[in-house]
Motif scaffolding. Structure first.
Motif, short mmCIF file in Angstrom:
data_model
loop_
_atom_site.label_atom_id
_atom_site.label_comp_id
_atom_site.label_asym_id
_atom_site.label_seq_id
_atom_site.Cartn_x
_atom_site.Cartn_y
_atom_site.Cartn_z
N ALA A 43 69.71 100.12 116.63
CA ALA A 43 69.31 99.60 115.25
C ALA A 43 67.73 99.28 115.51
O ALA A 43 66.63 99.69 114.70
CB ALA A 43 69.99 98.32 115.02
N ALA A 44 67.13 98.84 116.46
CA ALA A 44 65.89 98.68 117.08
C ALA A 44 65.15 100.11 117.09
O ALA A 44 64.13 100.02 116.40
CB ALA A 44 65.63 97.86 118.33
N ALA A 45 65.60 100.92 117.56
CA ALA A 45 65.20 102.36 117.26
C ALA A 45 65.02 102.94 116.33
O ALA A 45 64.01 103.33 115.67
CB ALA A 45 65.84 103.35 118.24
N MET A 46 66.27 102.82 115.60
CA MET A 46 65.94 103.28 114.03
C MET A 46 65.00 102.62 112.97
O MET A 46 64.38 103.11 112.13
CB MET A 46 67.50 103.15 113.40
CG MET A 46 68.49 104.10 114.02
SD MET A 46 68.19 105.73 113.97
CE MET A 46 67.57 106.03 115.67
N SER A 47 65.11 101.24 113.34
CA SER A 47 63.90 100.27 112.59
C SER A 47 62.50 101.05 112.99
O SER A 47 61.65 101.13 112.09
CB SER A 47 64.22 99.12 113.01
OG SER A 47 63.25 98.14 112.23
N GLY A 48 62.43 101.32 114.21
CA GLY A 48 60.90 101.87 114.72
C GLY A 48 60.79 103.14 114.01
O GLY A 48 59.53 103.50 113.50
N GLU A 49 61.78 104.03 114.07
CA GLU A 49 61.58 105.34 113.31
C GLU A 49 61.52 105.14 111.82
O GLU A 49 60.66 105.76 111.27
CB GLU A 49 62.92 106.11 113.37
CG GLU A 49 63.26 106.28 114.79
CD GLU A 49 63.00 107.93 115.21
OE1 GLU A 49 62.31 108.52 114.43
OE2 GLU A 49 62.94 108.21 116.28
N PHE A 50 62.06 103.95 111.30
CA PHE A 50 61.61 103.89 109.78
C PHE A 50 60.36 103.65 109.50
O PHE A 50 59.70 103.97 108.63
CB PHE A 50 62.57 102.73 109.39
CG PHE A 50 62.48 102.15 107.83
CD1 PHE A 50 62.91 102.96 106.74
CD2 PHE A 50 61.69 101.09 107.95
CE1 PHE A 50 62.82 102.72 105.53
CE2 PHE A 50 61.66 100.51 106.44
CZ PHE A 50 62.09 101.44 105.36
N GLU A 51 59.67 102.54 110.29
CA GLU A 51 58.50 102.26 110.12
C GLU A 51 57.43 103.25 110.41
O GLU A 51 56.54 103.41 109.72
CB GLU A 51 58.15 101.01 111.23
CG GLU A 51 58.77 99.69 110.97
CD GLU A 51 58.55 99.14 109.67
OE1 GLU A 51 57.38 99.41 109.14
OE2 GLU A 51 59.53 98.55 109.05
N ALA A 52 57.49 104.28 111.02
CA ALA A 52 56.87 105.67 111.26
C ALA A 52 56.95 106.65 110.42
O ALA A 52 55.81 107.25 110.11
CB ALA A 52 57.29 106.00 112.78
N LEU A 53 57.91 106.42 109.51
CA LEU A 53 58.36 107.33 108.48
C LEU A 53 57.11 107.33 107.25
O LEU A 53 56.73 106.21 107.07
CB LEU A 53 59.56 107.37 107.92
CG LEU A 53 60.74 107.95 108.73
CD1 LEU A 53 62.09 107.36 107.91
CD2 LEU A 53 60.67 109.60 108.85
N GLU A 54 56.69 108.39 106.68
CA GLU A 54 55.80 108.41 105.55
C GLU A 54 56.54 108.89 104.43
O GLU A 54 56.17 108.36 103.24
CB GLU A 54 54.78 109.15 105.95
CG GLU A 54 53.74 109.12 106.97
CD GLU A 54 52.46 109.92 107.19
OE1 GLU A 54 52.14 110.70 106.11
OE2 GLU A 54 51.91 109.90 108.30
N HIS A 55 57.61 109.77 104.47
CA HIS A 55 58.56 110.11 103.49
C HIS A 55 59.77 109.88 103.56
O HIS A 55 60.16 109.70 104.74
CB HIS A 55 58.12 111.51 102.91
CG HIS A 55 56.60 111.94 102.77
ND1 HIS A 55 55.99 111.57 101.79
CD2 HIS A 55 55.58 112.50 103.47
CE1 HIS A 55 54.68 111.87 101.62
NE2 HIS A 55 54.49 112.42 102.76
N SER A 56 60.72 109.99 102.73
CA SER A 56 62.08 110.05 102.63
C SER A 56 62.69 108.48 103.43
O SER A 56 63.51 108.27 104.06
CB SER A 56 62.41 111.07 103.41
OG SER A 56 62.27 112.11 102.71
#
Length: 187
Positions: free
Chosen positions: A27-40
């Motif tokens: 969950a922490a990794a997915m949250s970090g990926e979410f913050e890095a996303l610009e689209h979708s």
């Protein structure tokens, strides 16, 4: 922030909060990926939420099945104790005698599973309501929604809301008491 970003952020907060303990790192990794996303971002958050929901489904179904079984047992066996009491007590305390066992059940289940307290109240209410509707249909060939019936000496809506409110209050008390369980030191 767009409304879609707000929804996506809310979904990710749910994922981080409700993920099983063994998946906290994920969950922490997915949250970090979410913050890095610009689209979708919404699609990413929805995918994470569906994955978390799938992981929780087995555990949740077990808890909800336990709640349904408890509701059926209380609805079936609690009224049988009325025959052990004098008729005057049963008539004077009829609603209390019907509500208290299910409220105790709601409090105990919420104490054991505090994350599901509100859902427990809903499941207990709906299971008891459905069981009562079947019994009334089979025993009296009537409908509990018949306009001639009253619930707790009140119009149906008020009576059923009072019953649900009692279950919800008991579940909330059980949920609040569960904090004490986790704060008791183990020797």
């Amino acid at each position: 922030m767009t409304p879609f970003d707000a929804v996506a952020r809310g979904l990710m907060l749910l994922v981080v909060r409700d993920v099983p303990p063994t998946k906290r790192l994920w969950a922490a990794a997915m949250s970090g990926e979410f913050e890095a996303l610009e689209h979708s971002r919404l699609a990413w958050a929805a995918g994470c939420w569906m994955t978390m929901t799938r992981w929780n489904l087995g555990r949740d179904l077990l808890v909800f099945g336990l709640a349904i079984l408890a509701a059926l047992a209380v609805t079936e066996f609690a009224p049988r104790l009325f025959f052990l009491m004098p008729d005057s007590v049963v008539h004077a305390w009829f609603y209390v005698l019907n509500l208290v066992p299910m409220m105790l059940c709601a409090a105990i289940l919420a104490f054991l599973y505090p994350r599901h307290a509100g859902k427990m109240a809903i499941i207990l209410f709906l299971t008891g309501f459905a069981y009562s509707a079947i019994v009334v249909r089979l025993a009296f060939d009537d409908n509990i929604l018949n306009p001639g019936w009253e619930v707790m000496d009140a119009p149906k809506l008020v009576g059923y809301l009072a019953i649900f409110g009692g279950y919800y209050l008991a579940a909330d008390i059980g949920r609040r008491l569960s904090v004490l369980r986790s704060s008791v030191p183990v020797a």
